[in-house]
Motif scaffolding. Structure first.
Motif, PDB file in Angstrom:
ATOM      1  N   SER A  46      57.787  17.529  80.828  1.00 29.34           N
ATOM      2  CA  SER A  46      57.815  18.477  81.935  1.00 29.34           C
ATOM      3  C   SER A  46      57.963  19.900  81.428  1.00 29.34           C
ATOM      4  O   SER A  46      57.268  20.825  81.882  1.00 29.34           O
ATOM      5  CB  SER A  46      58.970  18.127  82.883  1.00 29.34           C
ATOM      6  N   ARG A  47      58.864  20.125  80.465  1.00 25.90           N
ATOM      7  CA  ARG A  47      59.062  21.465  79.924  1.00 25.90           C
ATOM      8  C   ARG A  47      57.819  21.939  79.177  1.00 25.90           C
ATOM      9  O   ARG A  47      57.457  23.119  79.244  1.00 25.90           O
ATOM     10  CB  ARG A  47      60.272  21.494  78.997  1.00 25.90           C
ATOM     11  N   HIS A  48      57.164  21.036  78.471  1.00 22.37           N
ATOM     12  CA  HIS A  48      55.943  21.417  77.747  1.00 22.37           C
ATOM     13  C   HIS A  48      54.893  21.963  78.722  1.00 22.37           C
ATOM     14  O   HIS A  48      54.308  23.023  78.489  1.00 22.37           O
ATOM     15  CB  HIS A  48      55.383  20.221  76.981  1.00 22.37           C
ATOM     16  N   VAL A  49      54.683  21.239  79.796  1.00 19.13           N
ATOM     17  CA  VAL A  49      53.662  21.662  80.762  1.00 19.13           C
ATOM     18  C   VAL A  49      54.089  22.958  81.454  1.00 19.13           C
ATOM     19  O   VAL A  49      53.286  23.880  81.641  1.00 19.13           O
ATOM     20  CB  VAL A  49      53.395  20.547  81.785  1.00 19.13           C
ATOM     21  N   THR A  50      55.364  23.063  81.815  1.00 21.41           N
ATOM     22  CA  THR A  50      55.852  24.259  82.505  1.00 21.41           C
ATOM     23  C   THR A  50      55.736  25.497  81.627  1.00 21.41           C
ATOM     24  O   THR A  50      55.286  26.558  82.069  1.00 21.41           O
ATOM     25  CB  THR A  50      57.313  24.062  82.934  1.00 21.41           C
ATOM     26  N   VAL A  51      56.145  25.367  80.359  1.00 21.62           N
ATOM     27  CA  VAL A  51      56.183  26.535  79.469  1.00 21.62           C
ATOM     28  C   VAL A  51      54.793  26.923  78.988  1.00 21.62           C
ATOM     29  O   VAL A  51      54.463  28.105  78.895  1.00 21.62           O
ATOM     30  CB  VAL A  51      57.114  26.253  78.266  1.00 21.62           C
ATOM     31  N   THR A  52      53.944  25.931  78.693  1.00 23.60           N
ATOM     32  CA  THR A  52      52.638  26.219  78.084  1.00 23.60           C
ATOM     33  C   THR A  52      51.494  26.249  79.090  1.00 23.60           C
ATOM     34  O   THR A  52      50.420  26.768  78.778  1.00 23.60           O
ATOM     35  CB  THR A  52      52.303  25.171  77.015  1.00 23.60           C
ATOM     36  N   GLY A  53      51.693  25.661  80.285  1.00 22.83           N
ATOM     37  CA  GLY A  53      50.585  25.534  81.233  1.00 22.83           C
ATOM     38  C   GLY A  53      49.588  24.467  80.843  1.00 22.83           C
ATOM     39  O   GLY A  53      48.470  24.417  81.380  1.00 22.83           O
ATOM     40  N   ASP A  54      49.974  23.567  79.940  1.00 19.11           N
ATOM     41  CA  ASP A  54      49.088  22.526  79.421  1.00 19.11           C
ATOM     42  C   ASP A  54      49.025  21.354  80.413  1.00 19.11           C
ATOM     43  O   ASP A  54      49.568  20.273  80.169  1.00 19.11           O
ATOM     44  CB  ASP A  54      49.595  22.063  78.053  1.00 19.11           C
ATOM     45  N   THR A  55      48.357  21.572  81.531  1.00 21.36           N
ATOM     46  CA  THR A  55      48.270  20.521  82.540  1.00 21.36           C
ATOM     47  C   THR A  55      47.399  19.355  82.072  1.00 21.36           C
ATOM     48  O   THR A  55      47.524  18.246  82.597  1.00 21.36           O
ATOM     49  CB  THR A  55      47.721  21.074  83.856  1.00 21.36           C
ATOM     50  N   GLY A  95      67.242   8.322  76.113  1.00 20.82           N
ATOM     51  CA  GLY A  95      66.146   8.831  75.295  1.00 20.82           C
ATOM     52  C   GLY A  95      64.849   8.948  76.081  1.00 20.82           C
ATOM     53  O   GLY A  95      64.120   9.948  75.968  1.00 20.82           O
ATOM     54  N   THR A  96      64.539   7.960  76.911  1.00 18.12           N
ATOM     55  CA  THR A  96      63.318   7.993  77.715  1.00 18.12           C
ATOM     56  C   THR A  96      63.380   9.098  78.755  1.00 18.12           C
ATOM     57  O   THR A  96      62.375   9.772  79.035  1.00 18.12           O
ATOM     58  CB  THR A  96      63.110   6.639  78.407  1.00 18.12           C
ATOM     59  N   LEU A  97      64.547   9.316  79.333  1.00 18.75           N
ATOM     60  CA  LEU A  97      64.694  10.362  80.346  1.00 18.75           C
ATOM     61  C   LEU A  97      64.573  11.750  79.725  1.00 18.75           C
ATOM     62  O   LEU A  97      64.023  12.674  80.340  1.00 18.75           O
ATOM     63  CB  LEU A  97      66.026  10.198  81.068  1.00 18.75           C
ATOM     64  N   TRP A  98      65.054  11.899  78.500  1.00 24.31           N
ATOM     65  CA  TRP A  98      64.846  13.155  77.783  1.00 24.31           C
ATOM     66  C   TRP A  98      63.359  13.350  77.474  1.00 24.31           C
ATOM     67  O   TRP A  98      62.862  14.491  77.435  1.00 24.31           O
ATOM     68  CB  TRP A  98      65.665  13.183  76.496  1.00 24.31           C
ATOM     69  N   LEU A 155      69.805  13.278  84.466  1.00 19.84           N
ATOM     70  CA  LEU A 155      68.489  13.181  83.822  1.00 19.84           C
ATOM     71  C   LEU A 155      67.512  12.380  84.676  1.00 19.84           C
ATOM     72  O   LEU A 155      66.309  12.678  84.697  1.00 19.84           O
ATOM     73  CB  LEU A 155      68.639  12.538  82.440  1.00 19.84           C
ATOM     74  N   TRP A 156      68.012  11.367  85.359  1.00 23.36           N
ATOM     75  CA  TRP A 156      67.151  10.569  86.233  1.00 23.36           C
ATOM     76  C   TRP A 156      66.632  11.417  87.399  1.00 23.36           C
ATOM     77  O   TRP A 156      65.437  11.449  87.675  1.00 23.36           O
ATOM     78  CB  TRP A 156      67.921   9.356  86.749  1.00 23.36           C
ATOM     79  N   VAL A 157      67.533  12.129  88.062  1.00 31.56           N
ATOM     80  CA  VAL A 157      67.117  13.012  89.150  1.00 31.56           C
ATOM     81  C   VAL A 157      66.131  14.055  88.629  1.00 31.56           C
ATOM     82  O   VAL A 157      65.081  14.320  89.242  1.00 31.56           O
ATOM     83  CB  VAL A 157      68.351  13.687  89.779  1.00 31.56           C
ATOM     84  N   ASN A 158      66.442  14.644  87.506  1.00 27.16           N
ATOM     85  CA  ASN A 158      65.574  15.657  86.896  1.00 27.16           C
ATOM     86  C   ASN A 158      64.218  15.065  86.508  1.00 27.16           C
ATOM     87  O   ASN A 158      63.164  15.681  86.730  1.00 27.16           O
ATOM     88  CB  ASN A 158      66.276  16.225  85.664  1.00 27.16           C
ATOM     89  N   GLY A 159      64.252  13.865  85.939  1.00 24.15           N
ATOM     90  CA  GLY A 159      63.011  13.243  85.488  1.00 24.15           C
ATOM     91  C   GLY A 159      62.086  12.873  86.627  1.00 24.15           C
ATOM     92  O   GLY A 159      60.863  13.099  86.549  1.00 24.15           O
ATOM     93  N   VAL A 160      62.631  12.317  87.695  1.00 20.07           N
ATOM     94  CA  VAL A 160      61.799  11.958  88.849  1.00 20.07           C
ATOM     95  C   VAL A 160      61.173  13.212  89.452  1.00 20.07           C
ATOM     96  O   VAL A 160      59.981  13.235  89.802  1.00 20.07           O
ATOM     97  CB  VAL A 160      62.628  11.188  89.894  1.00 20.07           C
ATOM     98  N   ALA A 161      61.966  14.287  89.575  1.00 20.14           N
ATOM     99  CA  ALA A 161      61.425  15.538  90.119  1.00 20.14           C
ATOM    100  C   ALA A 161      60.328  16.093  89.227  1.00 20.14           C
ATOM    101  O   ALA A 161      59.307  16.610  89.718  1.00 20.14           O
ATOM    102  CB  ALA A 161      62.553  16.557  90.282  1.00 20.14           C
ATOM    103  N   GLY A 162      60.530  16.010  87.905  1.00 22.80           N
ATOM    104  CA  GLY A 162      59.516  16.503  86.985  1.00 22.80           C
ATOM    105  C   GLY A 162      58.224  15.727  87.079  1.00 22.80           C
ATOM    106  O   GLY A 162      57.124  16.311  87.067  1.00 22.80           O
ATOM    107  N   VAL A 163      58.316  14.408  87.194  1.00 21.66           N
ATOM    108  CA  VAL A 163      57.113  13.589  87.328  1.00 21.66           C
ATOM    109  C   VAL A 163      56.441  13.852  88.670  1.00 21.66           C
ATOM    110  O   VAL A 163      55.201  13.869  88.770  1.00 21.66           O
ATOM    111  CB  VAL A 163      57.451  12.097  87.143  1.00 21.66           C
TER     112      VAL A 163
END
Length: 643
Positions: free
Chosen positions: A365-374, A356-359, A442-450
């Motif tokens: 990450s998706r919110h910032v990527t899609v919306t540009g809400d940095t 759940g935390t990794l999701w 999800l862990w690999v994806n999450g670390v890259a997103g952060v």
């Protein structure tokens, strides 16, 4: 939106009529819900189901309004439908239905009694626990119309019996207040007051649960409809009982207009997209603490894993980025020891998922990527980095990065922490202790997103990149299986091993979890077409992938029976439509066509939970839908990948 309309061949045949369910949400977690034929088949069905402090703590109030037409010749024709413990179905008003429509998300019935035609529409007042039921004379007249109000006041998961006290009925102008909890209002109110005993719920019987309850016949509304166009409306509402809602036709018109606006805001590309956009709206609710997501109707509340898997589809694909931003901030406030709270239906706040935390990392990450809400990325970055640090150091349930290989391991005896978390008599069916494939993807994806959010904030991400690179490399080394696909779990505890044997093993059962290794934005691997062919052959059905391949010894093709039987099959072959999301992403990344993947699910929109997608389905043909008829992540993922 797609046309959902049935004639007398479906409406008048009991099995067909009651296997299709409609839902009208109130935006708070409550709802009205029933079947095309009007027969209540679940304890959860009712015209006014009221949310409590959380979406999961619902109470059933107004159960039904049974119409009866009094013709000029003196004939009384009953249009309702009930099933009784005796096995009788009486009355059988569904046999007089000539049409049912789901128009702009609102149900509409039309009964024909000779040349007399009565239409019923139903809507809820958005943002208020209030239902309006409007009856209109379409042809014929004059006729008298009676509406018998069957009531209760109980937890949605239980039943109320007639061996207890009667419901308290306080008279008010035009109706009554029931149990001090909700109010009924309409023309020609005549109080009654006795039990209807032995009402039977066939779906509860099929689920191995108690199938009977008693209903309180509170009274009836009555009016004469003189000419076509005349209406009889009844309102039922909870909270602010002194504040009467607008007239019923206005409530219906306002709900219809709002639903059209919801669809327009999502800017759908076609009728199916429009239908899914409105379906998504049912799950986004406003609670006392802010926006949340109902995981499924009629019995689920909010679950953090479901919310985060659903996030992109429910919020970013429907024009709700602002509401989503508020939700992500609210959920971030629940982080503890690097774990996201799992807001369980039990009413307790629990920290009992590994994914759940990794999701959540993925959703931000998706919110910032899609919306540009940095700005949101910058605000939440300290919390996200703390999540990474806590997982490296180790947190609850043995969740920690293995210093030997950089992969995430998890599990303690008796715990099921992945999404495959069903239990039978308290024992996890698929504990999956060790290093599950989707958790590490999800862990690999999450670390890259952060790491990406860190760089967008102008900060040093070198340490995160090193952590990511090591985990990704180990993932690519460890998870490929000689069978031709990826292991489901590596370093899993061996169930039993001889003296001198290994204490751990690598589980290569063919499951869909490996799809995340290829489908996520920062997936650790490129799609393997050969593995994808294995998955398609063993897992894919018209309603999405199975949870276990048909040729595995423990495969169970029917998600049926009592709680133990259903939970045993839950992740052992049952189809999960939400998995169409990662499956489609993987197929796309492999450069293969995806359009034909959606055909079965699009047809499903008119088969079970009308205009929506079910939680699960049988693993064998005809893949009959099971579980919640209306499920958030099923809708969200289909909506997301069709775009």
């Amino acid at each position: 939106m797609i046309e959902i309309r049935y004639g007398s061949q479906v409406c008048g045949e009991l099995t067909s009529a009651v296997s299709r369910e409609w839902l009208v949400p109130d935006g708070l977690g409550g709802y009205a819900m029933g079947t095309v034929g009007g027969l209540r088949t679940r304890r959860y069905h009712g015209l006014l189901v009221v949310p409590g402090e959380t979406p999961a703590s619902r109470n059933v109030g107004l159960v039904s309004l049974d119409p009866a037409v009094l013709l000029p010749a003196g004939t009384r024709v009953r249009l309702g439908a009930h099933e009784w413990a005796s096995g009788d179905v009486d009355p059988r008003g569904f046999e007089l239905l000539e049409r049912f429509d789901l128009a702009d998300g609102l149900p509409r019935w039309r009964w024909r009694v000779g040349d007399t035609v009565i239409e019923r529409e139903l809507a809820m007042l958005p943002g208020r626990s209030c239902v309006a039921v409007v009856h209109r004379l379409v042809n014929g007249g004059p006729v008298e119309l009676e509406l018998a109000a069957a009531c209760t006041w109980r937890d949605a998961h239980g039943e109320r019996r007639g061996d207890g006290p009667p419901l308290r009925m306080d008279p008010v102008d035009g109706g009554a207040v029931v149990e001090g909890a909700y109010r009924l209002s309409g023309p020609g109110w005549s109080p009654q007051g006795h039990w209807w005993r032995g009402v039977y719920h066939r779906e509860e019987a099929a689920r191995g649960l108690h199938p009977q309850e008693d209903l309180w016949y509170a009274g009836q509304f009555r009016d004469t409809l003189h000419r076509p166009g005349d209406t009889l409306s009844v309102l039922a509402w909870a909270t602010d009982l002194e504040q009467e809602p607008p007239p019923g036709p206005q409530v219906v018109a306002a709900a219809r207009q709002r639903n059209r606006q919801v669809v327009a805001a999502a800017r759908p590309a076609d009728a199916v997209g429009a239908t899914l956009a409105l379906a998504a709206d049912a799950f986004v609710v406003r609670t006392t603490t802010g926006p949340d997501v109902v995981a499924g109707y009629p019995w689920f509340g909010a679950w953090s894993r479901d919310t985060m898997i659903s996030y992109e589809g429910l919020f970013l694909r429907t024009g709700r980025a602002g509401t989503g931003r508020e939700l992500l901030r609210s959920y971030a406030a629940t982080l503890s020891e690097g774990m996201l709270a799992n807001t369980a239906d039990t009413g307790r706040v629990e920290y009992n998922t590994v994914d759940g935390t990794l999701w959540f990392l993925h959703a931000v990450s998706r919110h910032v990527t899609v919306t540009g809400d940095t700005d949101l990325g910058d605000e939440l970055l300290p919390a996200l980095r703390a999540v990474i640090d806590a997982h490296v150091a180790g947190t609850r349930y043995g969740i920690a990065v293995d210093p030997a290989d950089g992969l995430l391991t998890q599990g303690v005896p008796g715990a099921g922490l992945t999404w495959m978390d069903a239990r039978v008599y308290g024992v996890p069916v698929t504990p999956r202790h060790g290093k599950p494939v989707e958790v590490n993807a999800l862990w690999v994806n999450g670390v890259a997103g952060v790491a990406e959010l860190t760089e967008l904030a102008g900060q040093d991400a070198d340490g995160l990149h090193r952590l990511h690179d090591r985990a990704a490399k180990t993932f690519r080394d460890r998870f490929p299986s000689p069978a031709g696909w990826l292991h489901d779990v590596v370093d899993a505890p061996a169930p039993a091993y001889p003296l001198g044997g290994a204490a751990v093993h690598d589980d290569d059962l063919l499951r869909p979890n490996q799809l995340l290794a290829w489908s996520l934005p920062f997936a650790p691997m490129e799609p393997d077409v050969r593995a994808l062919r294995h998955l398609g052959a063993g897992l894919l059905t018209p309603l999405g992938p199975r949870s276990l391949s048909t040729d595995c010894p423990d495969f169970l093709g029917r998600h049926r029976g009592g709680p133990a039987e259903r939970d045993t099959a839950y992740h052992q072959g049952t189809v999960w439509p939400w998995l169409i999301g990662p499956y489609t992403d993987t197929v796309r990344r492999a450069g293969l066509p995806v359009d034909d993947l959606f055909t079965g699910l699009e047809a499903h929109l008119g088969e079970y939970g009308l205009g929506s997608v079910s939680e699960t389905a049988d693993g064998v043909a005809p893949h009959t839908a099971t579980g919640c008829p209306f499920q958030a992540w099923s809708v969200a993922e289909l909506l997301r990948v069709r775009r």
